[in-house]
Design an enzyme around this catalytic site. Sequence first.
Site, PDB file in Angstrom:
ATOM      1  N   HIS A 232       0.825  -1.211   0.000  1.00 36.74           N
ATOM      2  CA  HIS A 232       0.000   0.000   0.000  1.00 36.74           C
ATOM      3  C   HIS A 232       0.863   1.266   0.000  1.00 36.74           C
ATOM      4  O   HIS A 232       0.707   2.146  -0.852  1.00 36.74           O
ATOM      5  CB  HIS A 232      -0.913  -0.036   1.234  1.00 36.74           C
ATOM      6  CG  HIS A 232      -1.813   1.144   1.373  1.00 36.74           C
ATOM      7  ND1 HIS A 232      -3.153   1.088   1.031  1.00 36.74           N
ATOM      8  CD2 HIS A 232      -1.590   2.411   1.818  1.00 36.74           C
ATOM      9  CE1 HIS A 232      -3.695   2.275   1.250  1.00 36.74           C
ATOM     10  NE2 HIS A 232      -2.776   3.090   1.732  1.00 36.74           N
ATOM     11  N   GLU A 233       1.776   1.346   0.956  1.00 35.53           N
ATOM     12  CA  GLU A 233       2.589   2.568   1.095  1.00 35.53           C
ATOM     13  C   GLU A 233       3.555   2.750  -0.071  1.00 35.53           C
ATOM     14  O   GLU A 233       3.821   3.869  -0.504  1.00 35.53           O
ATOM     15  CB  GLU A 233       3.345   2.566   2.433  1.00 35.53           C
ATOM     16  CG  GLU A 233       2.460   2.532   3.681  1.00 35.53           C
ATOM     17  CD  GLU A 233       1.424   3.640   3.754  1.00 35.53           C
ATOM     18  OE1 GLU A 233       1.592   4.682   3.068  1.00 35.53           O
ATOM     19  OE2 GLU A 233       0.429   3.476   4.477  1.00 35.53           O
TER      20      GLU A 233
END
Length: 597
Positions: free
Chosen positions: A391-392
């Site tokens: 995600h990041e």
Amino acid sequence: MSDVRIVKKREEISNEYKWDIEKVYSGIEEWEKDFLRLKETTPKLRAFKGKLNDAKELLAFLKLDEEISRLADRLTVYAFLRSDEDTTNTTFQALKSKIETYLAELMAAGSFFVPEILSYEEGTIEKAIEELPELKMYEFMLKKILKRKPHTLSGEMEELMASVSDCLNAPSNIFSMLSNADMTFPNIKDEEGNEVELTEGNYSKYIKSKDRKVREAAFKALFGTYEKYKNTLASSLTSSIKNFSFMSKTRKYRNSIESSLEPNDIPVRVYENAIETINKNIESLHRYVRVKKKLLGLDEIHMYDLYVPVIDTPKTHIEFDEGVKTVKEAIKPLGEEYLKIFNEGIEKKWIDIYENKGKRTGAYSWGCYDTMPYVLLNYNYELNDVSTLAHEMGHSIHSYYSRKEQPYVYADYTLFCAEVASTVNECLLINYLIDNEKDEKKRLYLINTQLEQIRTTVFRQIMFAEFEKITHEKIDNGEPLTSEDLCSIYHDLNVKYFGKDMIIDKEIDMEWSRIPHFYRDFYVYQYATGYSAANSFVKNIVQEGKSAVEKYKGFLKSGGADYPINILKKAGVDMTTSKPIEDTINRFNELLDMLDK
């Protein structure tokens, strides 16, 4: 022998697991030099006041403003990241405080810019752009400002509106103080029969408990407490909505929703379409309730049964290197170039990987035009941590592309687009894991995980968006709303969304009162549109391959160089249609078929 894992101090963690923050500044001395330069340069902005109708002066202002902003960004990123490494380190806390305090001065120094641009006669700025070709680059940014002209008030009125902004934020502050500081919840009994104090923080743990009595007790204790304050909470929320309605009418918008969406050129139809599409496909959520009821072996399913996993969480221990390999396999459909950038992020130490004493909790991606797109993690060897990494890094690679391809003025993307790239990576990861998992129990757990993602990010957030639409419309039309009205609206929405198989316990009628996002008007729908856009990108990439990847990379490279709807449309995802949300519902149905065999 003890199984307790001791959290290391910052200095005990090897540098290979820390982000390379020295790339920004080698140390405090270098930071202080730049801070002094910022303080010396910022006042020069004021010299341009009253001169922005001159093309050369306007260009000189924009160039100086960029120079100052980029310097301030670097100083801020360094101070905040160092502070987050160890929040007990007073040296870096002081650095953070120093730049934070100065940013207010910086904003004040250039605050004349927008009002002055808006004060000029029609055609003044357009003429300046024609006169000086170098201003062409800033055309979209300036036109965005000029678009606000019909909704901008006189200088005196703008000053008045600015002076009451703190008062208008009071309902949100009151809600926050009441729910976070003053409200206390009763004790409940945990799975072992121990008496424990319920808090907003631990509620999520108990509402997922395998012991039905525990989750029922937590549910009734939490919402029962909110009910005691229902009149205060209703007054707080309706005051917030009234304030937003007042601002919208004062700025000459037709209604509240238009005033929220129009600045980013998002048609109201996009919001309405999202609600209509979910309503047309609501049977999918009803089926989910039936499947969950069957898998949990319940005679009747209640609202407090909604969050309990149908499959036990498998015990895992995934080393970081193994997590990186898994993510790389999952994102292979995005092509060699994307993978190369991902590898660069790992090798060049964008990431601060492990927890240490005093480190900020959670995870984020952050940086600026002149730094690497850093990632803060607190990696704890679980599957969820691998998902967080994907995600990041999705955010960071989006930032990487935007900053590489766009000038500074367009390097940041809007909130409407912000969660798309991170969710594309998450969707690719969970799809890869489902497709490659041989253990049936683990596979069912992964299927349930993605179903819950869609239920909470799309269905739930659209239900919230529908609640917002109804309440804002009523207040825009001068209808008063009591706590009973709010509970009734919320009850009817739960009946519609969860269907006849779900027992709609009376306690859930109070859920509107604990949602902080309702104080950020028309914000929540963007979770659903963001997830749906990401899911559509993934579907296109899997089905069309290279051509869809190129379009997706076009989205990543666009930053904020156009309105978000246009950026997505050019990349093959049209949010003005129902297709992206329908694609997501189709995926939800596929997953339900896998679960309900």
